[in-house]
Scaffold this active site. Sequence first.
Site, mmCIF file in Angstrom:
data_model
loop_
_atom_site.group_PDB
_atom_site.id
_atom_site.type_symbol
_atom_site.label_atom_id
_atom_site.label_comp_id
_atom_site.label_asym_id
_atom_site.label_seq_id
_atom_site.Cartn_x
_atom_site.Cartn_y
_atom_site.Cartn_z
ATOM 1 N N LYS A 52 -20.729 -41.295 -7.751
ATOM 2 C CA LYS A 52 -21.062 -42.699 -7.462
ATOM 3 C C LYS A 52 -20.134 -42.879 -6.234
ATOM 4 O O LYS A 52 -20.784 -43.452 -5.304
ATOM 5 C CB LYS A 52 -20.349 -43.566 -8.625
ATOM 6 C CG LYS A 52 -21.235 -43.665 -9.793
ATOM 7 C CD LYS A 52 -20.596 -44.134 -11.024
ATOM 8 C CE LYS A 52 -21.365 -44.047 -12.319
ATOM 9 N NZ LYS A 52 -20.618 -44.319 -13.544
ATOM 10 N N GLN A 96 -15.265 -46.728 -15.919
ATOM 11 C CA GLN A 96 -16.035 -45.632 -16.318
ATOM 12 C C GLN A 96 -15.588 -45.230 -17.854
ATOM 13 O O GLN A 96 -14.861 -45.382 -18.124
ATOM 14 C CB GLN A 96 -15.455 -44.345 -15.601
ATOM 15 C CG GLN A 96 -16.152 -42.960 -15.871
ATOM 16 C CD GLN A 96 -17.690 -43.233 -15.432
ATOM 17 O OE1 GLN A 96 -18.039 -43.652 -14.696
ATOM 18 N NE2 GLN A 96 -18.448 -42.634 -16.346
ATOM 19 N N ASP A 119 -22.411 -52.765 -13.877
ATOM 20 C CA ASP A 119 -22.624 -51.993 -15.022
ATOM 21 C C ASP A 119 -23.441 -52.908 -16.133
ATOM 22 O O ASP A 119 -24.290 -52.370 -16.765
ATOM 23 C CB ASP A 119 -21.625 -51.440 -15.875
ATOM 24 C CG ASP A 119 -21.570 -49.987 -15.532
ATOM 25 O OD1 ASP A 119 -22.609 -49.298 -15.103
ATOM 26 O OD2 ASP A 119 -20.254 -49.333 -15.839
#
Length: 292
Positions: A52, A96, A119
Amino acid sequence: MKLIDGKKISEQLLDEIKSSVQNRIKINLKVPHLAAILVGEDGASKTYVNSKIKACEKVGFKSSLFKYDDSISEIGLISQIKKVNEDKDIDGFIVQLPLPRHIDQDKILYEVNPCKDVDGFHPYNYGKMTLGVDTFLPATPAGIIELIERTEIQTEGKKCLVIGRSQIVGRPISILLSQNKTFGNSTVTLAHSRSVDLKKLCLESDIIISAIGIPEFIKGDMIKEGSSIIDVGITRVKDLSSSKGYKIVGDVDLKSVSSKVGFITPVPGGVGPMTIACLLKNTISCFKRSLQ
Ligand code: NAD
């Protein structure tokens, strides 16, 4: 069999994002800033976060990585999230997953400022997605929709089987494909580990989206001639011929389905790269979004 080149399509998307960043710079607007919160030493999580960050560099985003030891307490992590929420320079961030067991994942995701929730996992954004209201879409389902759209796979009126009901892939993609949108309007079945006669469900389907994580589970005798398959599964299997000692395998046995399948995404190089590109696309859209 027509392979859907997710790597190539994700590069197109990243190029579009890069030119949007360059246009912002030309008119003296801020460069988008994506941050990642990583807890612990999980190898796969570290790899995902690094990919990322690399993608951010590629498109000209600023990026930050906040790393914490897996002994961090839930309260400690929440206070770090609050700091990122309040940091005016950071436009969007991700936590994460998975988190260590002693930390309640749902509680943590709830703490993320919905305006920075690239997200799309905060209940506010998840709820908006479910209602079909414009919002951040979770990156993997968003990547799948991009692949379907850019490959022009027709979804309207088609029988679509989603296998796997996770909150990050299976459930959201089943919602998106059933909505009254251009690349939606499918008749969706959501199958999972308790579903009965999966083979029959597969054989009846025009489109199969598989997100279960069982290597080469779907075989040629399970699919309908000409059907399209999006293989989301990523599993590491032992491979002594590889320098890494493993290879990445999807949910579909590509060899076995090759003579019957229409479009199919390979693993690796299918959905994976699209997930990262869509995360960056969400970060760009932070500027256009407001909760007011
Ligand atoms: P998960 O691992 O949380 O859950 C697996 C799902 O599969 C469950 O809903 C379960 O009910 C279902 N399942 C298990 N066995 C089954 C069976 N025999 N028949 C039918 N359903 C069955 O799901 P996840 O987090 O969505 O991950 C699924 C796979 O997708 C994993 O391999 C993961 O690594 C991969 N993944 C890939 C990406 C990407 O960017 N390509 C992103 C997320 C997840």
